[in-house]
Design a protein around this motif. Sequence first.
Motif, PDB file in Angstrom:
ATOM      1  N   UNK A  99      43.112  24.978  42.112  1.00  0.00           N
ATOM      2  CA  UNK A  99      41.651  24.901  42.101  1.00  0.00           C
ATOM      3  C   UNK A  99      41.101  25.072  43.511  1.00  0.00           C
ATOM      4  N   UNK A 100      41.774  24.464  44.501  1.00  0.00           N
ATOM      5  CA  UNK A 100      41.324  24.591  45.890  1.00  0.00           C
ATOM      6  C   UNK A 100      41.352  26.052  46.316  1.00  0.00           C
ATOM      7  N   UNK A 101      42.466  26.727  46.040  1.00  0.00           N
ATOM      8  CA  UNK A 101      42.568  28.146  46.378  1.00  0.00           C
ATOM      9  C   UNK A 101      41.498  28.960  45.647  1.00  0.00           C
ATOM     10  N   UNK A 102      41.353  28.677  44.356  1.00  0.00           N
ATOM     11  CA  UNK A 102      40.399  29.459  43.562  1.00  0.00           C
ATOM     12  C   UNK A 102      38.976  29.308  44.067  1.00  0.00           C
ATOM     13  N   UNK A 103      38.604  28.086  44.474  1.00  0.00           N
ATOM     14  CA  UNK A 103      37.236  27.882  44.945  1.00  0.00           C
ATOM     15  C   UNK A 103      36.980  28.656  46.227  1.00  0.00           C
ATOM     16  N   UNK A 104      37.989  28.648  47.113  1.00  0.00           N
ATOM     17  CA  UNK A 104      37.819  29.385  48.365  1.00  0.00           C
ATOM     18  C   UNK A 104      37.769  30.883  48.102  1.00  0.00           C
ATOM     19  N   UNK A 105      38.626  31.336  47.198  1.00  0.00           N
ATOM     20  CA  UNK A 105      38.632  32.764  46.875  1.00  0.00           C
ATOM     21  C   UNK A 105      37.313  33.176  46.228  1.00  0.00           C
ATOM     22  N   UNK A 106      36.815  32.310  45.362  1.00  0.00           N
ATOM     23  CA  UNK A 106      35.531  32.586  44.727  1.00  0.00           C
ATOM     24  C   UNK A 106      34.425  32.736  45.760  1.00  0.00           C
TER      25      UNK A 106
END
Lengths: 158, 207
Positions: free
Chosen positions: B144-151
Amino acid sequence: MIRSKKKTKSLPAVSTASLPDIVFILLFFFMTVTVMKDTNLLVENTLPNAKEAAELKDRDGIIELRIGKPLKKYESKVGMEPQIQLEGKFIRVDELQGYVLDMLNQMPEHNRRKATVSLKVDKKVGMGIVSDVKTKLRAINLLKINYATLNGEGQSNL
Amino acid sequence: MPIHNQVPEVNAGSMADIAFLLLIFFLVTTTLETDEGLQRLLPPQENVPEIEVHERNVFRVQLNDKDQLLVEGEVLELDDLKQKAKAFLDNGGTSKGNPGHCVYCKGNRAADLSDNPDKAIIYLEHTRITSYGAYVAVQNELVAAYNELRNRESLLAYGENYAAMETRFYDEKTTLVEKEVLKKKIKQIRTLFPQKILEPNANTTAL
Protein backbone atom coordinates in the motif's frame (compact mmCIF):
# COMPACT_ATOMS: atom_id res chain seq x y z
CA MET A 1 -71.57 2.62 1.50
CA ILE A 2 -70.13 1.71 -1.84
CA ARG A 3 -66.66 2.39 -0.56
CA SER A 4 -66.89 0.06 2.41
CA LYS A 5 -68.18 -2.66 0.17
CA LYS A 6 -65.13 -2.36 -2.01
CA LYS A 7 -62.83 -2.79 0.95
CA THR A 8 -64.28 -6.07 2.03
CA LYS A 9 -63.71 -7.52 -1.42
CA SER A 10 -60.77 -9.94 -1.37
CA LEU A 11 -57.55 -8.80 -3.08
CA PRO A 12 -56.69 -10.41 -6.39
CA ALA A 13 -54.00 -13.08 -6.04
CA VAL A 14 -50.47 -11.98 -6.90
CA SER A 15 -49.50 -13.52 -10.18
CA THR A 16 -46.56 -15.88 -9.81
CA ALA A 17 -46.30 -16.55 -13.51
CA SER A 18 -43.01 -14.64 -13.82
CA LEU A 19 -41.43 -16.31 -10.80
CA PRO A 20 -39.80 -19.09 -12.86
CA ASP A 21 -38.28 -16.44 -15.12
CA ILE A 22 -36.79 -14.59 -12.19
CA VAL A 23 -35.37 -17.76 -10.74
CA PHE A 24 -33.94 -18.77 -14.10
CA ILE A 25 -32.20 -15.43 -14.42
CA LEU A 26 -30.69 -15.98 -10.97
CA LEU A 27 -29.69 -19.48 -12.02
CA PHE A 28 -27.94 -18.29 -15.16
CA PHE A 29 -26.20 -15.58 -13.18
CA PHE A 30 -24.74 -18.11 -10.78
CA MET A 31 -23.85 -20.49 -13.58
CA THR A 32 -21.80 -17.83 -15.31
CA VAL A 33 -19.98 -16.21 -12.40
CA THR A 34 -18.99 -19.33 -10.54
CA VAL A 35 -16.68 -22.21 -11.29
CA MET A 36 -17.14 -25.85 -10.40
CA LYS A 37 -15.34 -26.98 -7.28
CA ASP A 38 -12.56 -29.15 -8.60
CA THR A 39 -11.21 -30.49 -5.36
CA ASN A 40 -12.44 -31.08 -1.89
CA LEU A 41 -10.63 -29.31 0.87
CA LEU A 42 -8.49 -31.56 3.03
CA VAL A 43 -7.10 -28.72 5.12
CA GLU A 44 -8.47 -25.74 6.96
CA ASN A 45 -8.31 -22.87 4.56
CA THR A 46 -9.36 -19.46 5.76
CA LEU A 47 -7.52 -17.01 3.54
CA PRO A 48 -6.14 -13.81 5.06
CA ASN A 49 -7.48 -10.41 4.07
CA ALA A 50 -5.63 -7.77 2.10
CA LYS A 51 -6.63 -4.44 0.63
CA GLU A 52 -4.00 -4.15 -2.10
CA ALA A 53 -4.65 -7.50 -3.70
CA ALA A 54 -4.63 -7.62 -7.48
CA GLU A 55 -6.62 -10.05 -9.56
CA LEU A 56 -4.77 -12.92 -11.15
CA LYS A 57 -4.98 -12.13 -14.82
CA ASP A 58 -4.77 -15.57 -16.32
CA ARG A 59 -6.55 -18.61 -15.08
CA ASP A 60 -4.29 -20.82 -17.18
CA GLY A 61 -0.94 -21.79 -15.86
CA ILE A 62 -1.93 -21.59 -12.23
CA ILE A 63 -0.79 -24.23 -9.80
CA GLU A 64 -2.75 -24.11 -6.59
CA LEU A 65 -1.15 -25.10 -3.34
CA ARG A 66 -3.24 -25.13 -0.22
CA ILE A 67 -1.58 -25.10 3.14
CA GLY A 68 -3.31 -25.47 6.45
CA LYS A 69 -4.06 -27.67 9.40
CA PRO A 70 -5.63 -30.95 8.28
CA LEU A 71 -9.35 -31.25 8.83
CA LYS A 72 -10.49 -33.25 11.87
CA LYS A 73 -11.20 -36.42 9.94
CA TYR A 74 -7.67 -36.61 8.50
CA GLU A 75 -5.92 -35.93 11.78
CA SER A 76 -5.46 -39.60 12.55
CA LYS A 77 -3.73 -40.08 9.21
CA VAL A 78 -1.42 -37.09 8.90
CA GLY A 79 -1.33 -35.54 12.36
CA MET A 80 -2.08 -32.04 13.53
CA GLU A 81 0.75 -30.12 11.91
CA PRO A 82 -0.02 -27.93 8.86
CA GLN A 83 0.06 -29.87 5.61
CA ILE A 84 0.31 -29.07 1.92
CA GLN A 85 -2.55 -30.06 -0.32
CA LEU A 86 -2.08 -30.30 -4.07
CA GLU A 87 -5.15 -31.28 -6.09
CA GLY A 88 -6.94 -33.89 -3.95
CA LYS A 89 -4.05 -35.16 -1.84
CA PHE A 90 -1.58 -34.38 0.89
CA ILE A 91 2.04 -34.04 -0.12
CA ARG A 92 5.17 -33.61 1.92
CA VAL A 93 7.52 -30.68 1.47
CA ASP A 94 10.22 -32.90 -0.02
CA GLU A 95 7.79 -34.33 -2.59
CA LEU A 96 6.65 -30.90 -3.67
CA GLN A 97 9.17 -30.28 -6.42
CA GLY A 98 8.42 -33.55 -8.21
CA TYR A 99 4.68 -32.99 -8.20
CA VAL A 100 4.93 -29.37 -9.31
CA LEU A 101 7.30 -30.23 -12.15
CA ASP A 102 4.90 -32.99 -13.24
CA MET A 103 2.09 -30.44 -13.39
CA LEU A 104 4.27 -28.07 -15.36
CA ASN A 105 5.00 -30.83 -17.87
CA GLN A 106 1.31 -31.48 -18.38
CA MET A 107 0.67 -27.84 -19.17
CA PRO A 108 0.56 -26.67 -22.75
CA GLU A 109 3.84 -25.14 -23.87
CA HIS A 110 2.63 -21.55 -24.01
CA ASN A 111 1.41 -21.63 -20.42
CA ARG A 112 4.61 -22.90 -18.90
CA ARG A 113 6.47 -19.66 -19.05
CA LYS A 114 3.80 -17.74 -17.23
CA ALA A 115 3.15 -20.48 -14.69
CA THR A 116 2.23 -19.02 -11.33
CA VAL A 117 1.99 -20.80 -8.04
CA SER A 118 -0.99 -19.58 -6.09
CA LEU A 119 -0.42 -20.12 -2.39
CA LYS A 120 -3.71 -20.48 -0.61
CA VAL A 121 -2.58 -20.53 2.95
CA ASP A 122 -4.68 -20.56 6.07
CA LYS A 123 -4.09 -17.40 8.04
CA LYS A 124 -3.31 -19.25 11.26
CA VAL A 125 -0.48 -21.31 9.77
CA GLY A 126 3.06 -20.47 10.84
CA MET A 127 5.43 -18.99 8.29
CA GLY A 128 7.86 -21.91 8.63
CA ILE A 129 6.15 -24.19 6.15
CA VAL A 130 5.48 -21.27 3.78
CA SER A 131 9.18 -20.40 3.79
CA ASP A 132 10.06 -24.02 3.09
CA VAL A 133 7.71 -24.09 0.13
CA LYS A 134 9.15 -20.86 -1.24
CA THR A 135 12.68 -22.22 -0.95
CA LYS A 136 11.65 -25.37 -2.82
CA LEU A 137 9.98 -23.36 -5.57
CA ARG A 138 13.04 -21.20 -5.98
CA ALA A 139 15.16 -24.30 -6.44
CA ILE A 140 13.11 -25.36 -9.46
CA ASN A 141 13.06 -21.82 -10.82
CA LEU A 142 9.33 -21.27 -10.37
CA LEU A 143 9.55 -17.69 -9.24
CA LYS A 144 6.10 -16.27 -9.82
CA ILE A 145 3.99 -16.70 -6.74
CA ASN A 146 0.73 -15.29 -5.57
CA TYR A 147 -0.43 -15.05 -1.98
CA ALA A 148 -4.14 -15.63 -2.39
CA THR A 149 -6.17 -13.29 -0.22
CA LEU A 150 -9.69 -12.10 0.25
CA ASN A 151 -10.65 -8.49 -0.04
CA GLY A 152 -10.73 -6.86 3.38
CA GLU A 153 -8.82 -5.03 6.06
CA GLY A 154 -5.42 -6.52 6.82
CA GLN A 155 -5.95 -5.64 10.46
CA SER A 156 -8.45 -8.46 10.83
CA ASN A 157 -5.74 -11.07 10.25
CA LEU A 158 -4.16 -10.51 13.59
CA MET B 1 -66.75 -30.90 -30.69
CA PRO B 2 -64.61 -27.83 -29.95
CA ILE B 3 -63.54 -29.39 -26.66
CA HIS B 4 -61.82 -32.21 -28.50
CA ASN B 5 -59.70 -29.83 -30.54
CA GLN B 6 -58.33 -27.93 -27.58
CA VAL B 7 -54.91 -28.96 -26.24
CA PRO B 8 -55.02 -29.00 -22.43
CA GLU B 9 -52.84 -26.30 -20.85
CA VAL B 10 -49.63 -27.50 -19.23
CA ASN B 11 -49.46 -26.62 -15.59
CA ALA B 12 -46.43 -24.40 -15.10
CA GLY B 13 -46.88 -24.03 -11.38
CA SER B 14 -44.00 -26.32 -10.52
CA MET B 15 -41.62 -24.65 -12.94
CA ALA B 16 -40.40 -22.33 -10.18
CA ASP B 17 -39.68 -25.29 -7.92
CA ILE B 18 -37.63 -27.00 -10.60
CA ALA B 19 -35.67 -23.83 -11.26
CA PHE B 20 -35.09 -23.38 -7.55
CA LEU B 21 -33.73 -26.89 -7.27
CA LEU B 22 -31.32 -26.23 -10.13
CA LEU B 23 -30.30 -22.93 -8.58
CA ILE B 24 -29.55 -24.56 -5.24
CA PHE B 25 -27.60 -27.30 -6.96
CA PHE B 26 -25.36 -24.74 -8.64
CA LEU B 27 -24.96 -22.74 -5.47
CA VAL B 28 -23.74 -25.81 -3.66
CA THR B 29 -21.40 -27.26 -6.26
CA THR B 30 -19.70 -24.08 -7.41
CA THR B 31 -17.49 -21.49 -5.80
CA LEU B 32 -17.07 -17.83 -6.51
CA GLU B 33 -13.69 -17.15 -8.01
CA THR B 34 -11.29 -15.96 -5.35
CA ASP B 35 -8.25 -15.61 -7.52
CA GLU B 36 -6.88 -12.43 -6.22
CA GLY B 37 -3.86 -11.91 -4.10
CA LEU B 38 -0.51 -10.26 -3.62
CA GLN B 39 1.72 -11.21 -6.49
CA ARG B 40 5.39 -11.64 -5.80
CA LEU B 41 8.48 -12.57 -7.72
CA LEU B 42 11.04 -14.73 -5.94
CA PRO B 43 14.68 -14.06 -6.75
CA PRO B 44 16.48 -16.75 -8.72
CA GLN B 45 18.53 -19.16 -6.67
CA GLU B 46 21.91 -18.41 -8.21
CA ASN B 47 23.92 -16.62 -5.63
CA VAL B 48 23.49 -12.95 -6.18
CA PRO B 49 26.68 -11.02 -5.43
CA GLU B 50 26.57 -9.37 -2.05
CA ILE B 51 26.07 -5.67 -2.11
CA GLU B 52 26.91 -3.25 0.60
CA VAL B 53 24.00 -1.18 1.73
CA HIS B 54 24.15 1.78 4.02
CA GLU B 55 22.16 1.29 7.19
CA ARG B 56 20.02 4.36 6.51
CA ASN B 57 18.76 2.75 3.33
CA VAL B 58 17.40 -0.28 5.12
CA PHE B 59 13.96 -0.27 6.68
CA ARG B 60 13.79 -3.15 9.12
CA VAL B 61 10.45 -4.76 9.75
CA GLN B 62 10.40 -7.68 12.13
CA LEU B 63 7.55 -9.93 13.16
CA ASN B 64 8.01 -12.09 16.24
CA ASP B 65 6.42 -15.34 17.39
CA LYS B 66 3.48 -13.47 18.86
CA ASP B 67 2.88 -11.47 15.67
CA GLN B 68 4.16 -8.27 17.26
CA LEU B 69 5.71 -5.74 14.98
CA LEU B 70 9.12 -4.17 15.44
CA VAL B 71 10.01 -1.47 12.94
CA GLU B 72 13.48 0.09 12.97
CA GLY B 73 13.89 -1.04 16.56
CA GLU B 74 10.57 0.35 17.78
CA VAL B 75 7.37 -1.45 18.63
CA LEU B 76 4.74 -0.28 16.19
CA GLU B 77 1.08 -0.86 15.51
CA LEU B 78 0.13 -2.19 12.09
CA ASP B 79 -1.88 0.96 11.38
CA ASP B 80 1.21 3.15 11.59
CA LEU B 81 3.38 0.96 9.39
CA LYS B 82 2.24 2.44 6.09
CA GLN B 83 2.97 6.02 7.13
CA LYS B 84 6.37 5.06 8.43
CA ALA B 85 7.25 3.11 5.28
CA LYS B 86 6.13 6.02 3.11
CA ALA B 87 8.23 8.47 5.09
CA PHE B 88 11.21 6.15 4.64
CA LEU B 89 10.76 5.60 0.90
CA ASP B 90 9.90 9.16 0.07
CA ASN B 91 12.65 10.68 2.19
CA GLY B 92 15.18 11.54 -0.50
CA GLY B 93 18.03 12.22 1.89
CA THR B 94 20.73 12.95 -0.66
CA SER B 95 21.14 16.68 -0.80
CA LYS B 96 20.71 18.79 -3.91
CA GLY B 97 23.56 18.73 -6.40
CA ASN B 98 24.86 15.33 -5.32
CA PRO B 99 24.39 12.32 -7.60
CA GLY B 100 21.34 10.36 -6.59
CA HIS B 101 19.40 13.41 -5.49
CA CYS B 102 15.69 12.63 -5.59
CA VAL B 103 13.88 15.48 -7.31
CA TYR B 104 10.35 14.14 -6.94
CA CYS B 105 10.61 13.08 -3.29
CA LYS B 106 8.45 15.03 -0.88
CA GLY B 107 9.79 13.59 2.36
CA ASN B 108 11.53 15.32 5.25
CA ARG B 109 15.03 14.72 3.84
CA ALA B 110 15.94 13.29 7.24
CA ALA B 111 19.48 12.09 7.81
CA ASP B 112 18.53 8.68 9.16
CA LEU B 113 16.11 7.65 6.39
CA SER B 114 16.74 6.56 2.81
CA ASP B 115 18.97 8.40 0.32
CA ASN B 116 16.57 7.91 -2.55
CA PRO B 117 13.76 5.48 -3.43
CA ASP B 118 16.01 3.49 -5.73
CA LYS B 119 18.36 2.63 -2.88
CA ALA B 120 15.66 2.10 -0.28
CA ILE B 121 15.28 -1.51 0.74
CA ILE B 122 12.63 -2.92 3.02
CA TYR B 123 13.94 -5.81 5.03
CA LEU B 124 11.16 -8.05 6.27
CA GLU B 125 12.03 -10.65 8.86
CA HIS B 126 9.80 -13.21 10.46
CA THR B 127 10.16 -16.37 12.51
CA ARG B 128 8.84 -19.81 11.67
CA ILE B 129 6.02 -19.36 14.14
CA THR B 130 4.84 -15.96 12.91
CA SER B 131 1.32 -16.45 11.59
CA TYR B 132 0.73 -16.21 7.88
CA GLY B 133 -2.13 -13.79 8.48
CA ALA B 134 0.16 -11.29 10.19
CA TYR B 135 2.73 -11.70 7.44
CA VAL B 136 0.18 -10.95 4.72
CA ALA B 137 -1.14 -7.99 6.69
CA VAL B 138 2.37 -6.51 6.83
CA GLN B 139 3.02 -7.25 3.15
CA ASN B 140 -0.27 -5.56 2.36
CA GLU B 141 0.70 -2.40 4.25
CA LEU B 142 4.07 -2.26 2.51
CA VAL B 143 2.51 -2.71 -0.91
CA ALA B 144 0.00 0.00 0.00
CA ALA B 145 2.87 2.38 0.82
CA TYR B 146 4.47 1.75 -2.57
CA ASN B 147 1.15 2.02 -4.37
CA GLU B 148 0.29 5.36 -2.77
CA LEU B 149 3.63 6.84 -3.75
CA ARG B 150 3.35 5.46 -7.26
CA ASN B 151 -0.16 6.82 -7.54
CA ARG B 152 1.04 10.25 -6.53
CA GLU B 153 3.75 10.32 -9.17
CA SER B 154 1.47 8.83 -11.78
CA LEU B 155 -1.21 11.45 -11.17
CA LEU B 156 1.39 14.20 -11.41
CA ALA B 157 2.98 12.91 -14.59
CA TYR B 158 0.08 11.43 -16.52
CA GLY B 159 -3.04 12.52 -14.67
CA GLU B 160 -4.05 8.93 -14.11
CA ASN B 161 -3.90 6.57 -11.17
CA TYR B 162 -1.13 3.97 -11.28
CA ALA B 163 -3.58 1.23 -10.37
CA ALA B 164 -5.98 2.40 -13.08
CA MET B 165 -3.19 2.26 -15.66
CA GLU B 166 -2.36 -1.28 -14.62
CA THR B 167 -5.97 -2.39 -14.89
CA ARG B 168 -6.21 -0.79 -18.30
CA PHE B 169 -3.01 -2.49 -19.40
CA TYR B 170 -4.40 -5.93 -18.58
CA ASP B 171 -7.81 -5.17 -20.04
CA GLU B 172 -8.49 -7.15 -23.20
CA LYS B 173 -10.29 -4.25 -24.81
CA THR B 174 -7.22 -2.03 -24.77
CA THR B 175 -5.61 -1.84 -28.18
CA LEU B 176 -2.00 -2.84 -28.75
CA VAL B 177 -0.96 0.73 -29.48
CA GLU B 178 -2.43 1.95 -26.22
CA LYS B 179 -0.78 -0.93 -24.40
CA GLU B 180 2.63 0.11 -25.71
CA VAL B 181 2.12 3.61 -24.35
CA LEU B 182 0.81 2.32 -21.04
CA LYS B 183 3.68 -0.10 -20.70
CA LYS B 184 6.17 2.73 -21.00
CA LYS B 185 4.33 4.83 -18.44
CA ILE B 186 4.03 1.96 -15.96
CA LYS B 187 7.69 1.16 -16.35
CA GLN B 188 8.59 4.78 -15.77
CA ILE B 189 6.56 4.94 -12.55
CA ARG B 190 8.02 1.67 -11.39
CA THR B 191 11.54 2.98 -11.79
CA LEU B 192 10.63 6.03 -9.70
CA PHE B 193 9.58 3.81 -6.80
CA PRO B 194 10.95 0.32 -7.36
CA GLN B 195 9.60 -2.25 -4.94
CA LYS B 196 12.47 -3.76 -3.05
CA ILE B 197 11.31 -6.01 -0.29
CA LEU B 198 13.98 -8.35 0.98
CA GLU B 199 13.22 -11.41 3.05
CA PRO B 200 16.16 -13.20 4.57
CA ASN B 201 14.10 -16.30 5.27
CA ALA B 202 13.25 -16.92 1.63
CA ASN B 203 14.90 -13.90 0.05
CA THR B 204 11.85 -12.55 -1.67
CA THR B 205 12.31 -9.43 -3.67
CA ALA B 206 9.50 -8.08 -5.72
CA LEU B 207 8.42 -6.45 -8.95
